[in-house]
Design a protein around this motif. Structure first.
Motif, short mmCIF file in Angstrom:
data_model
loop_
_atom_site.label_atom_id
_atom_site.label_comp_id
_atom_site.label_asym_id
_atom_site.label_seq_id
_atom_site.Cartn_x
_atom_site.Cartn_y
_atom_site.Cartn_z
N SER A 69 0.86 -1.23 0.08
CA SER A 69 0.12 -0.04 0.06
C SER A 69 0.87 1.41 0.11
O SER A 69 1.88 1.41 0.69
N GLN A 70 0.74 2.29 -0.94
CA GLN A 70 1.56 3.32 -1.11
C GLN A 70 0.74 4.60 -0.28
O GLN A 70 1.37 5.57 -0.16
N GLU A 71 -0.04 4.30 0.57
CA GLU A 71 -0.77 5.10 1.58
C GLU A 71 -0.21 4.93 3.07
O GLU A 71 -1.03 4.34 3.79
N LEU A 72 0.86 5.57 3.37
CA LEU A 72 1.42 5.26 4.65
C LEU A 72 1.09 6.62 5.50
O LEU A 72 1.48 7.83 4.92
N TYR A 73 0.77 6.60 6.81
CA TYR A 73 0.47 7.64 7.66
C TYR A 73 -0.12 8.83 7.01
O TYR A 73 -0.08 9.75 7.07
N PRO A 89 2.00 9.10 -6.96
CA PRO A 89 0.78 8.48 -7.46
C PRO A 89 1.05 8.32 -9.15
O PRO A 89 0.08 7.27 -9.74
N GLU A 90 1.48 9.21 -9.94
CA GLU A 90 1.37 9.04 -11.20
C GLU A 90 2.06 7.94 -11.98
O GLU A 90 2.16 7.63 -13.20
N ALA A 91 2.81 7.06 -10.85
CA ALA A 91 3.73 5.99 -11.41
C ALA A 91 2.64 4.97 -12.07
O ALA A 91 3.13 4.24 -12.80
N ILE A 92 1.51 5.06 -11.59
CA ILE A 92 0.79 3.93 -11.93
C ILE A 92 0.40 4.18 -13.49
O ILE A 92 -0.25 3.19 -14.26
N PHE A 93 0.40 5.40 -14.15
CA PHE A 93 0.14 5.46 -15.57
C PHE A 93 1.16 5.45 -16.29
O PHE A 93 1.33 5.80 -17.55
#
Length: 945
Positions: A590-594, A672-676
């Protein structure tokens, strides 16, 4: 005539032959005769030698006989001397023992006289009874004076009723009424005993002192007497230090329960917050990660392929199987041709694995190669020397050898088609090709995706890069640790072929031929075509060959429902024996920490910060303990002797490392743009850090649960487990050492017997694991007999291992624990037998105790303030009222003494017989606490009134 002449000539020849034979026999007889003559001469000489030897032997026998006779005489003389010496020794020992016994008797008699004299001198002559702030001293003349008599006399002096008071010692223990005062109190250094006169408490009330908050607090946590005893140091036999205290044997290590009760609430809060924060960190989709991983595993790992659907991923055994599996399973699973009803996939559905998991970026193929003849030496069996008479030449059975990959033998040279292209163009980037499409052509509505022709023009450049080495800085990967070969790791560099995963996320209006008003990303069949092209290029140019040591295929999926990334690494390791070892590594991320955008994430982050505060507190506690140990002993040995300190350090170290890796992971996350992105993005390294942080958290959690055993000692039933383990620790240590020695021996034996034929015993670590499983009941006897048929060493190994390790060692292990349990149970039974039974309290009574504690604290504060104010006023008026105060105290003393004398005279004739000796009163020399206000010395009564 002719015939007769022939027959005569033949007869003559035969006669000649006979004559020759006779002559030869005569010669043989002559030789035999000469031989016999020589042998007879030699025999005669040997007979003469034997006669001489016989004569010498007879002389020796005569000499020996003579010597034996003399030795027998000497032996008889020695026996006489030894008998005389033994008799003298007995006489001497008897005389010495009598002398020693006489000395002992004299010494014992002298000691008895001294002890008798000391006992007479140390006889208890007076006993002081303290009641509130007054003291009365009674004379004790004989052993018949009991505590009942003493209670009656004290009640007469202090004007109390015997039913309202009782005599206790300093530990608030009641003296037995029929016990002799002199016998019970004779252990003091002087001739004066001390007892207390205490008012009996109402049985309907609790035993706690409502004016003492410390006593109430101890009563709330446990009985006062039990807590006092548990604060003492451990001793095998500790004599009583107080009056009348019984001698107790402490066989169980005593603990400070008061301190544990103080620490327990803090630890429970910390443990609860830590577990909750760890659970919340795996929030949302991460708790569903198993189902995502299971779906991908079933699709790519367990899915069957082959001519008869007989193979799976784990059955791959050659280079061709690898490419077949990718074509038949991976490509068909990620980019299938059509839906299950035959309809084609829409652009939005291309690349959606199991409906919800979408491919992020491209797919990476990487291989690691080793240079031949580096780090290895060809054995002499592989070559020989020959000659043709004029020249000597060599013959080699093989021309190259390889070894395990290492930084020294890693091959970084271009090979195959890559070397040819570099010779022509100099570098892969110099190969003429159209520029790659912009990464975000999808952002502009007017942008157009690249055509198939443009993509094909890039094929030659991709081919060159697949056969040219790329360093770890270029691949942005981490080294891969082998799962099949211990100690082997593969570098992060290698020969890489990345596939494209082109996305078209352009926002197109509704009147467009292909409307996309929301800008949802779409894929075409170009991604599937690029993977097929990559496989064809790699196969045609022999990307895998003898120098290949490992191949990796990596891909990343994203699940929008769970908001979780899943990183998959398929590894193929090529052994020097020619076998392919496939393995799979799957991790969720998960890239959503803290984050704090949802209540659940806000709660998790807040709890993490609170837990960090607790950790800082525990660190300060450990630092202070280490400092105290160093200050006291100059070394941390005292601190290290407590296993709970070491366990807490494990928790703190695990939490620190987990936090460190989380911070490192936070700095390593992609935007977050790395997913594109259209190209491959390595999420595997981040996933490894993410998995490691949770592994450290799991270590902390299990260590916290082990530390909970520290507080389980507060109850005898729950403390049983820890006490048994500590009692058996020494024996268990020696047992484990011997068990390891035997395990190493059996593992080496299994490697020698089955290592070349059974995977379970191919390496030392695998042999140890397999033997541990055998101890738990998992064994493959048919496999052993198949590798070693008949009555073989393999079957003998099995029976020997079962007898030694399972039947003997396991029973020794159980015997050690059983003996420790028995000892602890006996000790606890003895402890419970000496314990004073207490009454169980209800919840309401505990609440009343807490309320009484608060009230007692307030009363203490008010009394302290009043004493301070009175002390200030007394100090101010001390000079003015000194004379008057002295006169009043003297008058009060005279009045009290007159009352005591009158009371004694009134009850003396009826309560005391005339046999008591009267002696003048004397002041008490031993007192409890501070100076009492009034001291009275009286003659005791003979019995209760």
């Amino acid at each position: 005539m002719d015939n007769k002449s022939l027959s005569s000539s033949q007869a003559i020849k035969k006669l000649d032959l006979i004559r020759q034979k006779l002559e030869l026999k005569r010669d043989d007889i002559a030789v035999s005769h000469s031989t016999l003559v020589d042998e007879s001469r030699e025999l005669k000489s040997r007979q003469e030698q034997l006669a001489a030897v016989r004569e010498r032997c007879e002389k020796y026998v005569a000499e020996i006989t003579q010597r034996s006779a003399s030795s027998r005489a000497e032996t008889a003389r020695r026996e006489v001397l030894s008998n005389e010496a033994a008799a003298m020794k007995k006489v001497f020992e008897h005389t010495l023992s009598r002398a020693v016994q006489e000395l002992k008797d004299a010494k014992a008699q002298q000691i008895r006289k001294l002890l008798k004299q000391a006992d007479k001198e140390s006889e208890l002559r007076e006993v002081s009874v303290l009641y509130e702030d007054e003291e009365a001293v009674f004379r004790v003349t004989d052993e018949s004076y009991t505590f009942d008599y003493l209670l009656t006399d004290a009640c007469r002096i202090f004007e109390l009723h015997p039913d309202d008071v009782q005599i206790v010692n300093e530990r608030d223990e009641v003296w037995r009424g029929n016990a002799s005062v002199r016998d019970e109190l004779s252990g003091f250094e002087n001739q004066y005993g001390h007892v207390l006169l205490k008012v009996r408490e109402d049985e309907t009330k609790d035993e706690e002192d409502l004016d003492d908050p410390d006593a109430l607090l101890q009563l709330l946590l446990g009985e006062q007497e039990q807590l006092k005893e548990e604060e003492e140091e451990e001793e095998e036999e500790e004599p009583a230090q107080q009056v009348g205290a019984p001698v107790k044997t402490a066989k169980i290590k005593k603990i400070n329960k008061k301190q544990l009760y103080r620490e327990l609430p803090v630890f429970v809060v910390f443990m609860t917050l830590f577990i909750v924060s760890t659970f919340l960190r795996r929030a949302g989709g991460e708790r569903e990660g198993y189902f995502q991983v299971s779906a991908i595993r079933e699709l790519l790992v367990n899915n069957k392929y082959g001519d008869y659907n007989e193979k799976t991923y784990n059955d791959i055994s050659s280079f061709s199987d690898i490419f077949t599996w990718i074509e038949k399973v991976v490509i068909e699973g990620i980019y299938p041709d059509s839906k299950y009803n035959g309809d084609p996939f829409s652009p939005r559905e291309v690349g959606a694995v199991m409906t919800y998991n979408r491919v992020v970026g491209g797919i990476r193929f990487r291989t690691v190669r080793a240079r031949p003849n580096v780090g290895c030496i060809q054995p002499s069996l592989q070559k020989r020397k020959l000659t043709n008479g004029t020249h000597i030449f060599d013959q080699n059975f093989i021309d190259e050898c390889w070894t395990d990959p290492s930084p020294q033998n890693e091959d970084t040279r271009p090979f195959s088609i890559g070397a040819e292209l570099l010779n022509v163009h100099g570098s892969c980037d110099m190969i003429p090709a159209p520029p790659p499409p912009p990464d975000r052509y999808l952002d502009n509505y007017g942008g157009e995706p690249p055509t198939t022709a443009a993509l094909n023009a890039m094929d030659i450049r991709k081919l060159c890069r697949a056969f040219t080495y790329r360093s770890a800085e270029e691949t942005k990967e981490s080294p891969f640790l082998s799962t099949n070969f211990p100690g082997v790791s593969y570098s992060a560099g290698g020969y890489v072929r990345d596939t494209d995963n082109l996305l078209d996320c352009r926002q197109r209006p509704a009147d467009d031929p292909n409307p996309n008003p929301n800008g949802v990303c779409e894929r075409s069949t170009a991604a599937r075509d690029d993977i097929l092209l990559a496989l064809q290029q790699l196969k045609d140019n022999l990307w895998l060959d003898q120098s290949s040591r490992a191949m990796f295929m990596k891909m990343t999926f994203y699940n929008g429902n769970l908001n979780v990334f899943m990183c998959i690494t398929f590894a193929f390791e090529f052994s020097l024996g020619g076998r392919v070892f496939p393995s799979t590594s799957i991790s969720t991320l998960s890239q959503e920490l803290y984050k704090m955008d949802t209540p659940e994430k806000l709660t998790a982050t807040t709890l993490q910060l609170i837990v960090s505060g607790f950790v800082l507190y525990y660190i300060s506690v450990q630092v202070s303990l280490v400092y105290a140990s160093v200050k006291k002993t100059g070394w941390i040995g005292e601190w290290m002797s407590d296993v709970w300190n070491l366990l807490e350090c494990i928790v703190l170290l695990g939490f620190f490392l987990s936090t460190f890796y989380q911070v490192l992971l936070l700095n390593s996350l992609y935007p977050p743009e790395a997913i594109f992105e259209n190209e491959y993005t390595d999420f595997a390294s981040i996933g490894a850090l993410y998995k490691l942080s949770f592994a450290l958290d799991s270590l902390c959690v299990i260590a916290l649960f082990f530390k909970f055993l520290k507080y389980a000692q507060l109850n005898d039933s729950t403390a049983m487990l820890w006490l048994v383990l500590t009692r058996a620790a020494a024996d268990m240590g020696y047992f484990i050492i011997f068990l390891l020695i035997l395990m190493i021996a059996f593992a080496m034996m299994a490697m020698q017997l089955f290592g070349s034929q059974m995977r379970e015993y191919a390496t030392f670590d695998q042999a140890v694991i397999s033997l541990l499983l055998v101890m738990l009941g998992s064994f493959d006897v048919p496999g052993m007999r198949m590798r070693q048929p008949g009555i073989s060493p393999g079957l003998m190994f099995f029976f020997l291992y079962i007898i030694v390790m399972v039947l003997i060692m396991m029973n020794i292990f159980l015997a050690i624990l059983g003996e420790a349990y028995t000892q602890i149970r006996i000790a606890m039974n003895e402890k419970s037998a000496h314990a004073v039974p207490t009454r169980r309290r209800t919840l309401m009574q505990y609440c009343q105790i807490v309320r009484a504690i608060i009230r007692a604290r307030l009363n203490q504060r008010r009394k302290r303030q009043a004493q301070q104010s009175v002390g200030k006023g007394r100090a101010a008026l001390e000079g003015k009222a000194g004379g008057k105060s002295s006169g009043k105290s003297k008058a009060a003393m005279s009045t009290i003494e007159l009352q005591n004398v009158a009371a004694e005279a009134a009850s003396g004739a009826s309560a005391h017989p005339a046999s008591h000796d009267a002696s003048p009163p004397r002041p008490a020399t031993a007192k409890l606490g501070g100076e009492p206000k009034h001291v009275t010395i009286v003659e005791p009564a003979r019995g209760p009134s």
